[in-house]
Design a protein around this motif. Sequence first.
Motif, short mmCIF file in Angstrom:
data_model
loop_
_atom_site.label_atom_id
_atom_site.label_comp_id
_atom_site.label_asym_id
_atom_site.label_seq_id
_atom_site.Cartn_x
_atom_site.Cartn_y
_atom_site.Cartn_z
N TYR A 35 -24.14 53.85 24.38
CA TYR A 35 -23.76 55.28 25.28
C TYR A 35 -25.22 55.60 25.86
O TYR A 35 -25.25 56.17 26.90
CB TYR A 35 -23.38 56.23 24.34
CG TYR A 35 -22.77 57.47 24.88
CD1 TYR A 35 -21.49 57.66 25.60
CD2 TYR A 35 -23.67 58.53 25.22
CE1 TYR A 35 -21.08 58.58 26.35
CE2 TYR A 35 -23.15 59.79 25.91
CZ TYR A 35 -21.90 59.67 26.62
OH TYR A 35 -21.42 60.89 27.06
N ASN A 82 -26.26 53.61 28.81
CA ASN A 82 -25.38 53.83 29.83
C ASN A 82 -25.84 55.23 30.41
O ASN A 82 -25.70 55.59 31.68
CB ASN A 82 -23.98 53.78 29.73
CG ASN A 82 -23.65 52.10 29.64
OD1 ASN A 82 -23.65 51.66 30.64
ND2 ASN A 82 -23.84 51.58 28.45
N GLN A 83 -26.36 56.09 29.66
CA GLN A 83 -26.84 57.67 30.18
C GLN A 83 -27.88 57.44 30.92
O GLN A 83 -28.00 58.13 31.95
CB GLN A 83 -26.95 58.50 28.88
CG GLN A 83 -27.36 59.91 29.36
CD GLN A 83 -27.51 60.53 28.24
OE1 GLN A 83 -27.37 60.25 26.82
NE2 GLN A 83 -27.70 62.01 28.28
N CYS A 134 -22.70 57.72 32.45
CA CYS A 134 -22.07 58.66 31.63
C CYS A 134 -23.12 60.05 31.53
O CYS A 134 -24.05 59.68 31.66
CB CYS A 134 -21.75 58.41 30.42
SG CYS A 134 -23.16 57.39 29.33
N SER A 135 -22.89 61.09 31.10
CA SER A 135 -23.51 62.14 30.92
C SER A 135 -23.77 62.49 29.65
O SER A 135 -23.37 61.64 28.51
CB SER A 135 -22.73 63.48 31.47
OG SER A 135 -21.64 63.74 30.75
N GLY A 153 -19.94 63.56 26.32
CA GLY A 153 -19.00 62.58 26.46
C GLY A 153 -18.53 62.09 25.16
O GLY A 153 -18.84 62.52 23.98
N SER A 171 -15.46 69.25 28.61
CA SER A 171 -16.27 68.39 29.48
C SER A 171 -16.55 66.86 28.80
O SER A 171 -17.16 66.02 29.45
CB SER A 171 -17.76 69.10 29.60
OG SER A 171 -18.30 69.06 28.20
N ASN A 202 -14.65 64.09 30.57
CA ASN A 202 -14.98 63.71 31.87
C ASN A 202 -16.04 62.72 32.03
O ASN A 202 -16.59 62.19 32.97
CB ASN A 202 -15.55 65.14 32.46
CG ASN A 202 -15.87 65.02 34.29
OD1 ASN A 202 -15.07 64.19 34.60
ND2 ASN A 202 -16.82 65.78 34.55
N SER A 203 -16.59 62.37 30.63
CA SER A 203 -17.52 61.24 30.79
C SER A 203 -17.32 60.34 29.41
O SER A 203 -17.56 60.47 28.32
CB SER A 203 -18.89 61.79 30.51
OG SER A 203 -19.79 60.71 30.16
N LEU A 242 -16.80 56.75 27.96
CA LEU A 242 -17.41 55.42 28.14
C LEU A 242 -16.67 54.34 27.06
O LEU A 242 -16.67 54.58 25.79
CB LEU A 242 -18.82 55.44 27.71
CG LEU A 242 -19.65 54.16 27.83
CD1 LEU A 242 -19.87 53.51 29.44
CD2 LEU A 242 -21.13 54.25 27.16
N ARG A 252 -12.33 61.29 33.01
CA ARG A 252 -13.00 60.21 33.88
C ARG A 252 -13.24 59.11 32.71
O ARG A 252 -14.13 59.30 31.86
CB ARG A 252 -14.12 60.61 34.70
CG ARG A 252 -14.65 59.45 35.26
CD ARG A 252 -16.02 60.05 36.45
NE ARG A 252 -17.04 60.62 35.37
CZ ARG A 252 -18.11 59.95 34.88
NH1 ARG A 252 -18.37 58.65 35.73
NH2 ARG A 252 -18.98 60.36 34.48
N VAL A 288 -15.03 55.29 32.19
CA VAL A 288 -16.11 54.52 32.96
C VAL A 288 -16.31 53.22 31.97
O VAL A 288 -16.14 53.64 30.69
CB VAL A 288 -17.57 55.04 33.25
CG1 VAL A 288 -17.04 56.00 34.39
CG2 VAL A 288 -18.04 55.78 32.13
#
Length: 749
Positions: free
Chosen positions: A186, A189-190, A195-196, A199, A662, A665-666, A668, A698, A700
């Motif tokens: 994670y 990928n951040q 991603c944020s 998440g 929130s 919204n991210s 992974l 979302r 991803v």
Amino acid sequence: MPFISRTQRQTDYNLIPPSCPIVIDNGASYFRIGWAGEDEPRIIFRNIVQRPRHKITEASVLFTYAGETVTIVGDHDPSLLKYFDCTRSGPRSAFDNDVVFQFEIMEYLSLCLMENDLHSLHCIALQILDFAFDRLGADQSPIDHPILITECACNPVQSRSKMAELLFETYGVPSIAFGVDAAFSYKYNQQLGICSGNGIAVCSGFTTCHVIPFINGEPVYEACCRTNVGGYHVTDYLKQLLSLKYPHHMQRLTWEKVEDLKMEHCYITQDYASEVRLFQKGGKEAEEKTRCWQLQWTPTPVEEPPSEEEIARKAALKERQGQRLREMAEAKRSSKINELENELRGLEFLVQQLRHVNGNEVPSFLAETGYVSKQEIESAIVKVTQSLRKAKGEQNEIEERPEISNSDKYTLIDIPDNMLTPEQVKEKKRQLFLKTTSEGRQRAKQKRFEEELERERRNKEDEQRRLDNPELYMEQLRVKYKDLSEKVEQRKRLKTNGNNGNENNNVSGGVGRGERLNAAQKERMRLLTTAAFDRGKGEDTFGIKDEDWQLYKKMSKDNDDEDEGPNEDEAELARVASKLREIDPAFFPKSDASSSGMEPPRFRPLTKEDFQILIGVERFRCPEILFHPNLIGIEQAGLDEMTGVSIQRLQSKSQDLEESNSLTNSILITGGSCLYPGMSERLEAGIRTIRPCGTPIRVVRASDAVLDAWIGAASFASTMYFQRQAFNKTDYYEKGEDWLRRYQLRYTF
């Protein structure tokens, strides 16, 4: 696509400075090891061990001399199969639900890769980690590099303590740090912007699935969720389904091949129920989604027609064999002719001698020759002469006997009995019986001749109809066969059950022979009974009167007795069935087995389709267990439900609604089991059904779902924050197990 192992031994170990950490991704499926700061691991192999059986080879002699038991680490090496028998040894793993619990497997002996030359083969006793360090290029000296090793979320302290003790005591590493593989993926990928900071990481691994929420870049383990279902269960489920579907190809369905089929063909559908109905109905769309795996198949060799040279050779060989047989027959015939001529000359000489013998001396002379009378000698001469003419092929010289008329043969038939003596009356009866028998034979012969002519005529007509319209002819034969079969079956049922069913108050439901006779059969029984009763009164006078012989005619009128053999319908049924067998290969006549409900076995040659494995509904049915583990009997939550549970746990802890919104919204997804097509869409649809309307969602996918954990760990180990959070052997023994239980790596710099 299937993952490829890399076990080539590295040669630059001594060139790496001791301050550079070694990064190990100790996964349940694959073991990855490399250097911090690099883009990919140096060594990759399956995290399993296997103990093969020895064969009597030079390699086994070397191992016996070393006194060590050989254990193969990682994948099967085809080069090892000629030295060891790996067929009876099953692979074993040190993991149980993504947790290392069998540390004795970590201490199993490992086999180094063999060189091309058998004489340069070297094998030493290595542990599993020894194998990895040896492939990395290290020798038997202590490992002087810090180590960062991954583990699963909420790993038990016993497993962490055993691993730390193994690394400190056995390898002498200076320092160790433990990190969660999903967290490294994670964070990596951040950094890439996928991603944020807030998440959720959905890690679908080999044996387990984890859902870990992240707040400000740090994992919240109190709200994480876990299910004991992963890629192993998907592969095992697919293997079971294909084995049940194709039991004759179970040996071809190895674990490695089924795993390749899973990675290549499986997908996750958006609506499982509608997809199942689609395959139940069939059709073009279901056929397009079906994949075919063609097994190795060798077609049956087709016999080519012989060439002209082969035909000529066989004809010449047949002619030589025929000539040889003719020569043998001619030699046998000549020998027989010589024997008959010698016998005929001997008999003629015996007759000439008999003429010069006196009448009183004839019996003694004949007693010496073995004959009784002169007539017997003459009869023998006639027989030998006929045999000799037949052997010489002179049958045409024998005068044909004129056919004797019935009036000459049977002279007493037309004479009244009162004009004959008792002996002549008996002779008259004998002549009458012979005449009746002879006439009956002639009539039967004529009838057979007429039936043969009729049969030939019908065969010619059938052949002409078949040539004119083959389809119509075949259909007519099928209809006729069906009608005749029903008629014959009806006759058999009537023969068994009678014409009147269960009448006559038969308690058992069956009828006797007398109860199922028709009128003609009963009349015949009456005639036979009457004739037998009259014969028992006294002298047998049956046949003296001409009207007595009419009894046979009356009894022969009853042609409805099934016990005397097949009737005309059965003969016609057999003829039609024979015709259908000739023109229709798919026709199979009814038999006793089929009439009793058992279909007789039908054998056919194996074709290309018999060696095909079709993967249809299994493509999406097997990965569906990631969302519905109850399909394989595991009553746990799926990935979408685990995500909802993790968010609820986080909300109960923080009570911050905006923060929990929130997270969605991210999302992974990472791990090897998230590579199925449709995974992101299905997970998003599942989460949307359990979250409030309007919640931003979302999903991803990681940039490299398989290697992101190792790459993220390597990136973290290359920073100065790794050295601050690693602990050495002194810290481990001084602070104790309670400190190790609370130990958590911080991933935010």
